[in-house]
Write a protein that holds these residues in place. Sequence first.
Motif, PDB file in Angstrom:
ATOM      1  N   LEU A   1       1.064  -1.102  -0.001  1.00  0.00           N
ATOM      2  CA  LEU A   1       0.497   0.223  -0.388  1.00  0.00           C
ATOM      3  C   LEU A   1       0.581   0.852   0.169  1.00  0.00           C
ATOM      4  O   LEU A   1       0.884   2.602  -0.899  1.00  0.00           O
ATOM      5  CB  LEU A   1      -0.986  -0.217   1.630  1.00  0.00           C
ATOM      6  N   LEU A   2       1.789   1.670   0.783  1.00  0.00           N
ATOM      7  CA  LEU A   2       2.783   2.405   1.057  1.00  0.00           C
ATOM      8  C   LEU A   2       3.189   3.009  -0.616  1.00  0.00           C
ATOM      9  O   LEU A   2       3.724   4.230  -0.499  1.00  0.00           O
ATOM     10  CB  LEU A   2       4.200   2.290   1.794  1.00  0.00           C
ATOM     11  N   VAL A   3       4.140   1.745  -0.941  1.00  0.00           N
ATOM     12  CA  VAL A   3       4.595   1.620  -2.377  1.00  0.00           C
ATOM     13  C   VAL A   3       3.213   2.346  -3.725  1.00  0.00           C
ATOM     14  O   VAL A   3       3.592   3.140  -4.315  1.00  0.00           O
ATOM     15  CB  VAL A   3       5.290   0.621  -3.177  1.00  0.00           C
ATOM     16  N   ARG A   4       2.230   2.037  -3.381  1.00  0.00           N
ATOM     17  CA  ARG A   4       1.622   2.466  -4.176  1.00  0.00           C
ATOM     18  C   ARG A   4       0.761   4.314  -4.035  1.00  0.00           C
ATOM     19  O   ARG A   4       0.701   4.712  -4.910  1.00  0.00           O
ATOM     20  CB  ARG A   4       0.070   1.637  -4.216  1.00  0.00           C
ATOM     21  N   GLU A   5       1.197   4.128  -2.625  1.00  0.00           N
ATOM     22  CA  GLU A   5       0.685   5.412  -1.972  1.00  0.00           C
ATOM     23  C   GLU A   5       2.304   7.023  -3.084  1.00  0.00           C
ATOM     24  O   GLU A   5       1.792   7.720  -3.391  1.00  0.00           O
ATOM     25  CB  GLU A   5       0.562   6.080  -0.664  1.00  0.00           C
ATOM     26  N   VAL A   6       3.476   6.038  -2.990  1.00  0.00           N
ATOM     27  CA  VAL A   6       4.639   6.760  -3.073  1.00  0.00           C
ATOM     28  C   VAL A   6       3.446   7.426  -4.577  1.00  0.00           C
ATOM     29  O   VAL A   6       4.534   8.756  -5.487  1.00  0.00           O
ATOM     30  CB  VAL A   6       5.365   6.231  -2.881  1.00  0.00           C
ATOM     31  N   VAL A   7       3.676   6.131  -5.501  1.00  0.00           N
ATOM     32  CA  VAL A   7       3.634   6.045  -7.569  1.00  0.00           C
ATOM     33  C   VAL A   7       2.574   6.986  -7.303  1.00  0.00           C
ATOM     34  O   VAL A   7       2.604   7.962  -8.026  1.00  0.00           O
ATOM     35  CB  VAL A   7       3.273   5.331  -7.421  1.00  0.00           C
ATOM     36  N   MET A   8       1.800   7.575  -6.606  1.00  0.00           N
ATOM     37  CA  MET A   8       0.366   8.063  -6.264  1.00  0.00           C
ATOM     38  C   MET A   8       0.656   9.698  -6.414  1.00  0.00           C
ATOM     39  O   MET A   8       0.814  10.682  -7.197  1.00  0.00           O
ATOM     40  CB  MET A   8      -1.291   7.835  -6.207  1.00  0.00           C
TER      41      MET A   8
ATOM     42  N   HIS B   1     -11.972   8.323  -9.717  1.00  0.00           N
ATOM     43  CA  HIS B   1     -12.548   6.956 -10.106  1.00  0.00           C
ATOM     44  C   HIS B   1     -13.230   5.725  -9.132  1.00  0.00           C
ATOM     45  O   HIS B   1     -12.296   5.751  -7.785  1.00  0.00           O
ATOM     46  CB  HIS B   1     -11.263   6.252 -10.986  1.00  0.00           C
ATOM     47  N   TYR B   2     -14.365   5.536  -9.345  1.00  0.00           N
ATOM     48  CA  TYR B   2     -15.113   4.225  -9.104  1.00  0.00           C
ATOM     49  C   TYR B   2     -13.725   2.779  -8.666  1.00  0.00           C
ATOM     50  O   TYR B   2     -14.195   2.341  -7.691  1.00  0.00           O
ATOM     51  CB  TYR B   2     -16.716   3.890  -9.857  1.00  0.00           C
ATOM     52  N   VAL B   3     -12.835   2.858  -8.920  1.00  0.00           N
ATOM     53  CA  VAL B   3     -11.997   1.628  -9.369  1.00  0.00           C
ATOM     54  C   VAL B   3     -11.818   1.773  -7.644  1.00  0.00           C
ATOM     55  O   VAL B   3     -11.449   0.908  -7.101  1.00  0.00           O
ATOM     56  CB  VAL B   3     -11.499   1.592 -10.187  1.00  0.00           C
TER      57      VAL B   3
ATOM     58  N   ALA C   1     -12.077  -0.192  -4.424  1.00  0.00           N
ATOM     59  CA  ALA C   1     -10.670  -0.717  -3.500  1.00  0.00           C
ATOM     60  C   ALA C   1     -11.134   0.194  -2.226  1.00  0.00           C
ATOM     61  O   ALA C   1     -10.466  -0.559  -1.885  1.00  0.00           O
ATOM     62  CB  ALA C   1      -9.436  -0.046  -4.266  1.00  0.00           C
ATOM     63  N   THR C   2     -10.677   1.214  -2.306  1.00  0.00           N
ATOM     64  CA  THR C   2     -11.199   2.143  -0.026  1.00  0.00           C
ATOM     65  C   THR C   2     -11.396   0.867  -0.191  1.00  0.00           C
ATOM     66  O   THR C   2     -11.381   0.904   1.713  1.00  0.00           O
ATOM     67  CB  THR C   2     -10.937   3.022  -0.861  1.00  0.00           C
ATOM     68  N   PHE C   3     -13.416   1.056  -0.315  1.00  0.00           N
ATOM     69  CA  PHE C   3     -14.096   0.343   0.334  1.00  0.00           C
ATOM     70  C   PHE C   3     -13.321  -1.607   0.591  1.00  0.00           C
ATOM     71  O   PHE C   3     -13.910  -1.080   1.977  1.00  0.00           O
ATOM     72  CB  PHE C   3     -15.745  -0.033  -0.110  1.00  0.00           C
ATOM     73  N   VAL C   4     -12.756  -2.108  -0.412  1.00  0.00           N
ATOM     74  CA  VAL C   4     -13.099  -3.403  -0.185  1.00  0.00           C
ATOM     75  C   VAL C   4     -11.555  -3.742   1.451  1.00  0.00           C
ATOM     76  O   VAL C   4     -11.161  -3.902   1.820  1.00  0.00           O
ATOM     77  CB  VAL C   4     -11.984  -4.394  -1.369  1.00  0.00           C
ATOM     78  N   ILE C   5     -10.024  -2.575   0.420  1.00  0.00           N
ATOM     79  CA  ILE C   5      -9.182  -2.350   1.819  1.00  0.00           C
ATOM     80  C   ILE C   5      -9.970  -2.309   3.607  1.00  0.00           C
ATOM     81  O   ILE C   5      -9.249  -2.727   4.511  1.00  0.00           O
ATOM     82  CB  ILE C   5      -8.603  -1.390   1.476  1.00  0.00           C
ATOM     83  N   PHE C   6     -10.252  -1.380   3.849  1.00  0.00           N
ATOM     84  CA  PHE C   6     -11.298  -0.967   4.768  1.00  0.00           C
ATOM     85  C   PHE C   6     -11.891  -1.841   5.206  1.00  0.00           C
ATOM     86  O   PHE C   6     -11.333  -2.149   6.775  1.00  0.00           O
ATOM     87  CB  PHE C   6     -12.083   0.168   4.372  1.00  0.00           C
ATOM     88  N   ALA C   7     -12.766  -2.752   5.125  1.00  0.00           N
ATOM     89  CA  ALA C   7     -13.236  -4.458   5.328  1.00  0.00           C
ATOM     90  C   ALA C   7     -12.124  -5.220   5.598  1.00  0.00           C
ATOM     91  O   ALA C   7     -12.436  -5.873   6.722  1.00  0.00           O
ATOM     92  CB  ALA C   7     -13.971  -5.081   3.565  1.00  0.00           C
TER      93      ALA C   7
ATOM     94  N   THR D   1      -5.267  -5.316  -4.900  1.00  0.00           N
ATOM     95  CA  THR D   1      -5.346  -5.737  -6.455  1.00  0.00           C
ATOM     96  C   THR D   1      -6.315  -4.400  -7.279  1.00  0.00           C
ATOM     97  O   THR D   1      -5.694  -3.353  -8.357  1.00  0.00           O
ATOM     98  CB  THR D   1      -6.019  -6.547  -6.902  1.00  0.00           C
ATOM     99  N   LEU D   2      -7.291  -3.948  -7.139  1.00  0.00           N
ATOM    100  CA  LEU D   2      -8.122  -2.685  -7.395  1.00  0.00           C
ATOM    101  C   LEU D   2      -7.924  -1.708  -7.253  1.00  0.00           C
ATOM    102  O   LEU D   2      -7.481  -0.646  -7.869  1.00  0.00           O
ATOM    103  CB  LEU D   2      -9.477  -2.526  -6.833  1.00  0.00           C
ATOM    104  N   TYR D   3      -6.772  -1.716  -6.162  1.00  0.00           N
ATOM    105  CA  TYR D   3      -5.515   0.022  -5.144  1.00  0.00           C
ATOM    106  C   TYR D   3      -4.991  -0.035  -6.703  1.00  0.00           C
ATOM    107  O   TYR D   3      -4.511   1.054  -6.924  1.00  0.00           O
ATOM    108  CB  TYR D   3      -5.414  -0.567  -4.320  1.00  0.00           C
ATOM    109  N   TRP D   4      -4.113  -1.039  -6.963  1.00  0.00           N
ATOM    110  CA  TRP D   4      -3.192  -0.700  -8.064  1.00  0.00           C
ATOM    111  C   TRP D   4      -4.312  -0.304  -9.901  1.00  0.00           C
ATOM    112  O   TRP D   4      -2.878   0.398 -10.414  1.00  0.00           O
ATOM    113  CB  TRP D   4      -1.806  -1.942  -8.412  1.00  0.00           C
TER     114      TRP D   4
END
Length: 202
Positions: free
Chosen positions: A105-112, A130-132, A136-142, A173-176
């Motif tokens: 997750l942290l690597v993805r945030e650096v890229v963003m 984006h809805y994706v 992704a945020t909802f699933v990660i929180f779950a 996966t959805l987050y990336w």
Amino acid sequence: MNTKTSAAAPWNVWTWPNLVTMIRFAGIPVFCYLLIATHHYIAALVVLAVGGGTDWVDGFLARRLGQVSRFGRLLDPLVDRLYILVAVVVLTGVGLLPWQFTSVLLVREVVMAATVLALRWRGYEALQVHYVGKTATFVIFASFPVFVLAGLHNAAEVWARPLGWALAWWGITLYWLSAAIYIVQAVGLLRAARAPTPTGRP
């Protein structure tokens, strides 16, 4: 289509959607206090679930009430990211989340963050959520409460940890995927900004 900052919606800070976003933002230090200072894990997870699970409310209100604003477009995704980052770092620090989950997750945030900075450098606003990315945020929180349940109750670990990882990998996966969508859009904007303006013949 994205627009330059000068053509963006008005700020309109004091709106009902922005008030909801600010309340969600205020829940972040409350979550940290409950989890770290008082060790009230259940109460902390309730705050996290409410703050993360209501991330759609402010956007819904903005569209329904016609109160879309630049401030809301900036603050809403920022609060979503802060909730995720703070939650994963704190929960990893107390041993309730695996470090592999946090690292991805942290690597993805650096890229963003790098993508957003590149857009800002060229005078563009951050891309709209984006809805994706929202999914992704909802699933990660779950996945958070499931991992916590697995760490706090040995009897639940046999089913909670596999379920937590299933949600985590789905969300990651959805987050990336959402990051890839944003990057493609950003590259298109940056290329268009660099392209020479065609001139017509006299």
